[in-house]
Design an enzyme around this catalytic site. Sequence first.
Site, PDB file in Angstrom:
ATOM      1  N   ASP A  16       0.824  -1.213   0.000  1.00 29.62           N
ATOM      2  CA  ASP A  16       0.000   0.000   0.000  1.00 29.62           C
ATOM      3  C   ASP A  16       0.856   1.261   0.000  1.00 29.62           C
ATOM      4  OD1 ASP A  16      -2.496  -1.365   0.088  1.00 29.62           O
ATOM      5  OD2 ASP A  16      -2.214  -1.708   2.223  1.00 29.62           O
ATOM      6  N   ARG A  96      -1.127   0.898  16.723  1.00 24.10           N
ATOM      7  CA  ARG A  96      -1.523   2.036  15.898  1.00 24.10           C
ATOM      8  C   ARG A  96      -1.546   3.368  16.653  1.00 24.10           C
ATOM      9  NH1 ARG A  96       0.385  -0.885  12.392  1.00 24.10           N
ATOM     10  NH2 ARG A  96      -0.946  -1.964  10.885  1.00 24.10           N
ATOM     11  N   ASP A 125      -7.849  -0.241  10.981  1.00 26.68           N
ATOM     12  CA  ASP A 125      -6.693   0.622  11.190  1.00 26.68           C
ATOM     13  C   ASP A 125      -6.954   2.074  10.798  1.00 26.68           C
ATOM     14  OD1 ASP A 125      -5.087  -1.221  12.376  1.00 26.68           O
ATOM     15  OD2 ASP A 125      -3.959  -1.739  10.573  1.00 26.68           O
ATOM     16  N   SER A 177      -2.063 -10.219   3.313  1.00 29.67           N
ATOM     17  CA  SER A 177      -1.951  -8.954   4.038  1.00 29.67           C
ATOM     18  C   SER A 177      -1.399  -9.274   5.417  1.00 29.67           C
ATOM     19  CB  SER A 177      -3.322  -8.280   4.154  1.00 29.67           C
ATOM     20  OG  SER A 177      -3.231  -7.100   4.924  1.00 29.67           O
TER      21      SER A 177
END
Length: 407
Positions: A16, A96, A125, A177
Site C-alpha cells: 500500500d 496504531r 486501522d 496482508s
Amino acid sequence: MKKYNKVVLAYSGGLDTSIIISWLKENYGCEVIAVVGNVGQKDELEGLEEKALKTGASKCYIEDLTKEFVNDYIFPTIQANAIYEGKYLLGTSFARPIIGKRLVEIALLEGADAICHGCTGKGNDQVRFELAVKAFAPDMDIIAPWRIWDIKSREEEIEYALERKIPISISYETNYSKDKNLWHLSHEGLDLEDPSNEPKYDKILELSNTLEKAPDKATYITLKFEKGIPVALNGEELDGVTLIEKLNEIGGENAIGIIDMVENRLVGMKSRGVYETPGGTILYKAHKDLEELCLDKETAHYKEVIALKFAELVYNGQWYTPLREAITAFIDKTQENVTGEVKLKLYKGNLVNAGMKSPYSLYSEEYATFGEDAVYDQKDSAGFINLFGLPITVNSKMKESLKKAGK
C-alpha cells in the site's frame, strides 16, 4: 482535489504505502515525508529509508518506539487481561495509537498540511490512526487513498507498482496482508478469506513452528512479575523488549500462540485471520494465573468485566480517551499485589501451569486443606447456607402455598 504542499505518510514499505508515495505526488504535486514507526518489526525495516527516497519521498524518519510501545501500551493491556472476543491479543490494535501519535509530532515539526495512511476503507486501522490524529491535532487534514482512488484491489495495486517500476517484495501468489511488530504477526487474505479452508501453516508461519515441528520434549520457564509487570525470565532480570523477544523465541519453538479466528471488525463486517503471538500468549497466561493467587474474588470478577471493555476500546482505536485512562487507573490499583513467580510448561502448543508463588498470596493451605485443621469450624457453613438459600426457601414456600390454594 485539494492541494497540499507537504504530506506526512505513515510508511511501512509494504504494498500500500510503496505506491502511495507516487500516487500522492502524481495527484497532489506535494512533498512527501515518510515516517516509519519501529515497533519491533525488525527485518521489515531493512532498506526502508533507501526505498522511500528512491520512490519519491523527500525524507524518511525511522522512529524507534519499541520501549514506549512495550511499557506504555503492551504492559497496561496485559495487566488488564484485555483479549478481544476471547482470542485476539490486540497486536495490531495497540500498535496504531503510538504510531499515530508520532505521525502527528513529526507533521507538526515539519509544518505538514496533512497526514496520509494506507489503510483500506474496510479495515479497523483507518479508525485507529485517525482517532490518534484527532487526539493530538484535531484540525489536521487526513488523506486516505483507499477511500478516494480508482484502485479496487491488491491485484490492481501490484499492477500499479509494476507499471511505475516501484519495487515490491510480494507477488500475486504471496499476496497475504500481514502486520508484524514485536508482539505479533497477522495474516489475512488469499485462501484465508474462505473460513472453510484450513490455514497453510507450513507456508505462512514465520514466528512459530507448526505443532508437528515443535519439540517432542516439554520446555519449562519461570516468569517473575512485580505489580503485574513481567521483570525476569528464568531468574534473569530483563527489560520489557528483550523479555518479549526471548519469549517469542521460546514460545515460537513450541508452537505457542497460533490463533485462527473470525472476528467482528469495528466497521461491521467479519474478517478471518491467523495470528502468531508466542511471547504474548505466554505473558497473558502467566499474569492471569498469578492474579488467581493474589486478587480477592470480588476484584477478580469485576476486573473480568472491565477487561472486556478495555479490549473493545483498544480494538476500536480509543486509546486516547478518558474512559481508557480511567480504566487504566483502576487496573493499576488492582496490580499493587500482583507480584510473584509463575512456572509454566510449554509443549506442542499447550501452556500448562507448573506452580506459582507470591508474598501476597491469598491462598491459605491452612483453610483449604482436606486434612485436619484448627482454624475452620465446618458447623458454621450450615448457618451460611440457610441465609444464602433464604430467597430460594421463601420462593419455594410461596409456590407451595399457591398450589394448596388451587392457584
